[in-house]
Motif scaffolding. Structure first.
Motif, PDB file in Angstrom:
ATOM      1  N   VAL A  46       0.827  -1.206   0.000  1.00  0.00           N
ATOM      2  CA  VAL A  46       0.000   0.000   0.000  1.00  0.00           C
ATOM      3  C   VAL A  46       0.866   1.263   0.000  1.00  0.00           C
ATOM      4  CG1 VAL A  46      -1.720   1.354   1.266  1.00  0.00           C
ATOM      5  CG2 VAL A  46      -1.908  -1.150   1.175  1.00  0.00           C
ATOM      6  N   SER A  47       1.750   1.367   0.999  1.00  0.00           N
ATOM      7  CA  SER A  47       2.538   2.583   1.123  1.00  0.00           C
ATOM      8  C   SER A  47       3.750   2.331   2.000  1.00  0.00           C
ATOM      9  CB  SER A  47       1.686   3.703   1.735  1.00  0.00           C
ATOM     10  OG  SER A  47       2.419   4.900   1.857  1.00  0.00           O
ATOM     11  N   ALA A  48       4.815   3.094   1.767  1.00  0.00           N
ATOM     12  CA  ALA A  48       6.030   2.967   2.555  1.00  0.00           C
ATOM     13  C   ALA A  48       6.607   4.335   2.866  1.00  0.00           C
ATOM     14  CB  ALA A  48       7.063   2.120   1.820  1.00  0.00           C
ATOM     15  N   ILE A  49       7.373   4.385   3.959  1.00  0.00           N
ATOM     16  CA  ILE A  49       8.065   5.613   4.322  1.00  0.00           C
ATOM     17  C   ILE A  49       9.473   5.248   4.772  1.00  0.00           C
ATOM     18  CG2 ILE A  49       7.115   5.582   6.685  1.00  0.00           C
ATOM     19  CD1 ILE A  49       7.061   8.724   6.436  1.00  0.00           C
ATOM     20  N   ALA A  50      10.457   5.939   4.203  1.00  0.00           N
ATOM     21  CA  ALA A  50      11.855   5.638   4.478  1.00  0.00           C
ATOM     22  C   ALA A  50      12.288   6.185   5.828  1.00  0.00           C
ATOM     23  CB  ALA A  50      12.717   6.227   3.371  1.00  0.00           C
ATOM     24  N   TRP A  51      13.328   5.537   6.394  1.00  0.00           N
ATOM     25  CA  TRP A  51      13.828   6.006   7.692  1.00  0.00           C
ATOM     26  C   TRP A  51      14.570   7.315   7.542  1.00  0.00           C
ATOM     27  CZ3 TRP A  51      18.993   6.787   8.971  1.00  0.00           C
ATOM     28  CH2 TRP A  51      19.936   6.299   8.057  1.00  0.00           C
ATOM     29  N   THR A  56       8.564   8.892   0.678  1.00  0.00           N
ATOM     30  CA  THR A  56       7.362   8.055   0.677  1.00  0.00           C
ATOM     31  C   THR A  56       7.125   7.392  -0.671  1.00  0.00           C
ATOM     32  OG1 THR A  56       5.959   9.954   0.135  1.00  0.00           O
ATOM     33  CG2 THR A  56       6.224   9.427   2.468  1.00  0.00           C
ATOM     34  N   LEU A  57       6.349   6.323  -0.620  1.00  0.00           N
ATOM     35  CA  LEU A  57       6.020   5.559  -1.812  1.00  0.00           C
ATOM     36  C   LEU A  57       4.578   5.067  -1.658  1.00  0.00           C
ATOM     37  CD1 LEU A  57       7.311   4.300  -4.413  1.00  0.00           C
ATOM     38  CD2 LEU A  57       7.821   2.290  -3.002  1.00  0.00           C
ATOM     39  N   TYR A  58       3.817   5.123  -2.748  1.00  0.00           N
ATOM     40  CA  TYR A  58       2.417   4.691  -2.710  1.00  0.00           C
ATOM     41  C   TYR A  58       2.109   3.791  -3.890  1.00  0.00           C
ATOM     42  CZ  TYR A  58       1.849   8.547   0.599  1.00  0.00           C
ATOM     43  OH  TYR A  58       1.972   9.386   1.676  1.00  0.00           O
ATOM     44  N   SER A  59       1.203   2.853  -3.684  1.00  0.00           N
ATOM     45  CA  SER A  59       0.700   2.086  -4.807  1.00  0.00           C
ATOM     46  C   SER A  59      -0.207   2.992  -5.636  1.00  0.00           C
ATOM     47  CB  SER A  59      -0.082   0.867  -4.321  1.00  0.00           C
ATOM     48  OG  SER A  59      -1.278   1.262  -3.669  1.00  0.00           O
ATOM     49  N   ASP A  60      -0.352   2.679  -6.889  1.00  0.00           N
ATOM     50  CA  ASP A  60      -1.185   3.498  -7.771  1.00  0.00           C
ATOM     51  C   ASP A  60      -2.633   3.549  -7.281  1.00  0.00           C
ATOM     52  OD1 ASP A  60       0.474   2.550 -10.884  1.00  0.00           O
ATOM     53  OD2 ASP A  60       0.954   4.069  -9.368  1.00  0.00           O
ATOM     54  N   SER A  61      -3.087   2.491  -6.657  1.00  0.00           N
ATOM     55  CA  SER A  61      -4.489   2.418  -6.247  1.00  0.00           C
ATOM     56  C   SER A  61      -4.834   3.358  -5.095  1.00  0.00           C
ATOM     57  CB  SER A  61      -4.848   0.980  -5.874  1.00  0.00           C
ATOM     58  OG  SER A  61      -4.069   0.540  -4.775  1.00  0.00           O
ATOM     59  N   VAL A  62      -3.836   3.816  -4.350  1.00  0.00           N
ATOM     60  CA  VAL A  62      -4.117   4.685  -3.201  1.00  0.00           C
ATOM     61  C   VAL A  62      -3.492   6.069  -3.328  1.00  0.00           C
ATOM     62  CG1 VAL A  62      -4.246   2.645  -1.719  1.00  0.00           C
ATOM     63  CG2 VAL A  62      -2.159   4.019  -1.739  1.00  0.00           C
TER      64      VAL A  62
END
Length: 119
Positions: A46-51, A56-62
């Motif tokens: 779904v989503s990620a956040i780097a330390w 940040t990173l998001y899937s296209d669907s969200v």
């Protein structure tokens, strides 16, 4: 350990805020993410956040509807979910990543929290 909370039942177009409390590892030094798994489907990113720098990173669907953030003092990662759709219905899992690219992969997950979007 990862303890997720904040799931529930919401109408289409509504909002929810998921929170994940981390313990037992140096949280501020790890990339964190949310995954979800709908009934009968595989778990998906779904989503990620780097330390570092909070990238940040998001899937296209969200993308454009969800926002991920972290608090390295409280050791928490949060997922703000807006404009929810029935297809967002799933169990949401907080995770610590072992890989960011090319595909985010989890090292481990916490217990999930159910999100149901229905009228």
């Amino acid at each position: 350990q990862l303890q997720a909370s904040g799931g529930g039942l919401v109408q289409p177009g509504g909002s929810l805020r998921l929170s994940c409390a981390a313990s037992g590892f140096p949280f501020s030094r790890y990339d964190m993410a949310w995954f979800r798994q709908a009934p009968g489907k595989e778990r998906e990113f779904v989503s990620a956040i780097a330390w570092r720098f909070g990238r940040t990173l998001y899937s296209d669907s969200v993308k454009g509807r969800f926002t991920i953030s972290r608090d390295n003092v409280k050791n928490t990662v949060t997922l703000e979910m807006n404009s929810l759709k029935p297809e967002d219905t799933a169990v949401y899992y907080c995770s610590r990543l072992r890989q960011w690219a090319p595909t985010p992969l989890a090292r481990f997950w916490g217990q999930g929290t159910q999100v149901t979007v229905s009228s």
